[in-house]
Design a protein around this motif. Structure first.
Motif, PDB file in Angstrom:
ATOM      1  N   LYS A  40      45.980   7.739 -29.574  1.00 34.47           N
ATOM      2  CA  LYS A  40      45.106   6.644 -30.167  1.00 34.47           C
ATOM      3  C   LYS A  40      44.377   5.902 -28.795  1.00 34.47           C
ATOM      4  N   ILE A  41      43.421   5.004 -28.823  1.00 34.97           N
ATOM      5  CA  ILE A  41      42.855   4.007 -27.647  1.00 34.97           C
ATOM      6  C   ILE A  41      43.906   3.319 -27.132  1.00 34.97           C
ATOM      7  N   GLU A  42      44.557   2.808 -28.049  1.00 35.35           N
ATOM      8  CA  GLU A  42      46.081   1.849 -27.419  1.00 35.35           C
ATOM      9  C   GLU A  42      46.784   2.932 -26.431  1.00 35.35           C
ATOM     10  N   THR A  43      47.125   3.912 -26.878  1.00 29.43           N
ATOM     11  CA  THR A  43      47.943   4.799 -25.977  1.00 29.43           C
ATOM     12  C   THR A  43      47.311   5.280 -24.926  1.00 29.43           C
ATOM     13  N   TRP A  44      45.950   5.527 -24.919  1.00 32.18           N
ATOM     14  CA  TRP A  44      45.246   6.103 -23.777  1.00 32.18           C
ATOM     15  C   TRP A  44      45.346   4.842 -22.763  1.00 32.18           C
ATOM     16  N   GLN A  45      45.192   3.471 -23.397  1.00 32.06           N
ATOM     17  CA  GLN A  45      45.128   2.384 -22.393  1.00 32.06           C
ATOM     18  C   GLN A  45      46.449   2.148 -21.628  1.00 32.06           C
ATOM     19  N   LYS A  46      47.430   2.318 -22.397  1.00 32.62           N
ATOM     20  CA  LYS A  46      48.878   2.322 -21.833  1.00 32.62           C
ATOM     21  C   LYS A  46      49.077   3.214 -20.771  1.00 32.62           C
ATOM     22  N   LEU A  47      48.487   4.637 -20.763  1.00 30.69           N
ATOM     23  CA  LEU A  47      48.528   5.391 -19.793  1.00 30.69           C
ATOM     24  C   LEU A  47      47.668   5.167 -18.460  1.00 30.69           C
ATOM     25  N   ALA A  48      46.621   4.787 -18.867  1.00 34.42           N
ATOM     26  CA  ALA A  48      45.677   4.255 -17.733  1.00 34.42           C
ATOM     27  C   ALA A  48      46.040   3.353 -17.155  1.00 34.42           C
ATOM     28  N   ASP A  49      46.968   2.215 -17.781  1.00 39.41           N
ATOM     29  CA  ASP A  49      47.447   1.315 -16.927  1.00 39.41           C
ATOM     30  C   ASP A  49      48.668   1.686 -16.357  1.00 39.41           C
TER      31      ASP A  49
END
Length: 155
Positions: A40-49
């Motif tokens: 999900k987008i939140e998970t993409w964001q965690k990984l990107a961070d």
């Protein structure tokens, strides 16, 4: 194909280490790396961070590995909104520039607006990166479709 495994290998970290730092299960990370599931987008964001790259780079859509300063801008806006919300919540009424006072339920609604704005900024800050990047229309539509599709899926 996404760049999760590539970035993990380049940083010389294990799935276990990524899992511990991000809170994402090893099983999910493995599925994401193999392209068997999409986060999900939140998970993409965690990984990107975690990897310190834009979501679009992590997803393999753009080649721009360097984060724009949008995160800093969003952080500053978030801090300002939070400060206003805290100060205004302590006041009996909010006085607008035209002299009108807002109190009671109307004041509560204004404060909720600040909170909503903060949440929206934190959730969708990468959209500004998309629109400020050099992506062509087709790439942008592809990424936006992917983001909204993943937002509907479960981890």
């Amino acid at each position: 194909m996404n760049r999760i495994k590539e970035l993990r290998k380049s940083k010389n970290v294990t799935l276990q280490e990524v899992s511990e730092k991000t809170g994402i299960s090893i099983t999910s990370l493995s599925f994401y790396e193999k392209g068997q599931r999409n986060p999900k987008i939140e998970t993409w964001q965690k990984l990107a961070d975690y990897f310190d790259v834009p979501v679009s780079y992590l997803q393999g859509i753009t080649d721009d590995e360097v984060k724009k300063n949008t995160e800093d801008i969003f952080y500053m806006v978030s801090v300002v909104l939070d400060a206003y919300r805290k100060v205004l919540s302590e006041e009996e009424a909010i006085v607008l520039t035209n002299g009108k006072k807002i109190a009671g339920k109307d004041k509560d609604n204004v404060l909720l607006g600040f909170e909503f704005a903060e949440q929206a900024i934190n959730k969708y800050k990468n959209f500004v990166y998309l629109f400020s990047s050099n992506m062509d229309k087709e790439q942008m539509l592809k990424l936006m479709t992917k983001i909204f599709k993943e937002d509907d899926n479960d981890d």
